[in-house]
Write a protein that holds these residues in place. Sequence first.
Motif, PDB file in Angstrom:
ATOM      1  N   GLN A 153       0.841  -1.187   0.000  1.00 35.61           N
ATOM      2  CA  GLN A 153       0.000   0.000   0.000  1.00 35.61           C
ATOM      3  C   GLN A 153       0.884   1.247   0.000  1.00 35.61           C
ATOM      4  O   GLN A 153       1.632   1.484   0.938  1.00 35.61           O
ATOM      5  N   GLU A 173      -4.895   2.526  -2.640  1.00 37.53           N
ATOM      6  CA  GLU A 173      -5.469   1.337  -2.043  1.00 37.53           C
ATOM      7  C   GLU A 173      -4.430   0.231  -1.955  1.00 37.53           C
ATOM      8  O   GLU A 173      -3.480   0.175  -2.740  1.00 37.53           O
ATOM      9  N   ARG A 174      -4.627  -0.664  -0.998  1.00 27.06           N
ATOM     10  CA  ARG A 174      -3.747  -1.809  -0.880  1.00 27.06           C
ATOM     11  C   ARG A 174      -3.948  -2.732  -2.078  1.00 27.06           C
ATOM     12  O   ARG A 174      -5.080  -2.971  -2.515  1.00 27.06           O
TER      13      ARG A 174
END
Length: 123
Positions: free
Chosen positions: A39, A44-45
Amino acid sequence: QLQLVESGGGLVQPGGSLRLSCKASGFTLDNYAIGWFRQAPGKEREWVACISSSSDSRGYKGSVEGRLTISRDNAENTAYLQMNRLKPWDTATYYCAATSRSCEPRMRAFPFWGQGTQVTVSS
């Protein structure tokens, strides 16, 4: 307590290498697939790699394949992510995760997570 702990992150120049480790405690990894996620700030991860419980299959995010290698050593209860020819856009917090299911990119499929290790690629 079931726990995963990442290590090996740090500051590296573009083109350099790092080897991340993910060690399990409270359970053994023999029957778990292991995924690596990252991330970056403001993003976003995302999934980057996964290895099956028996190491018979591996998968990578397209943009990292050829530079990253996922592996595991069940005797050490540890998984690894070898990162070569690092790029500035590889900068992120890297997380390992474990699932009793097959490898897949969905975060929700992985019930066990580490707390992350920071990788910074900068000159």
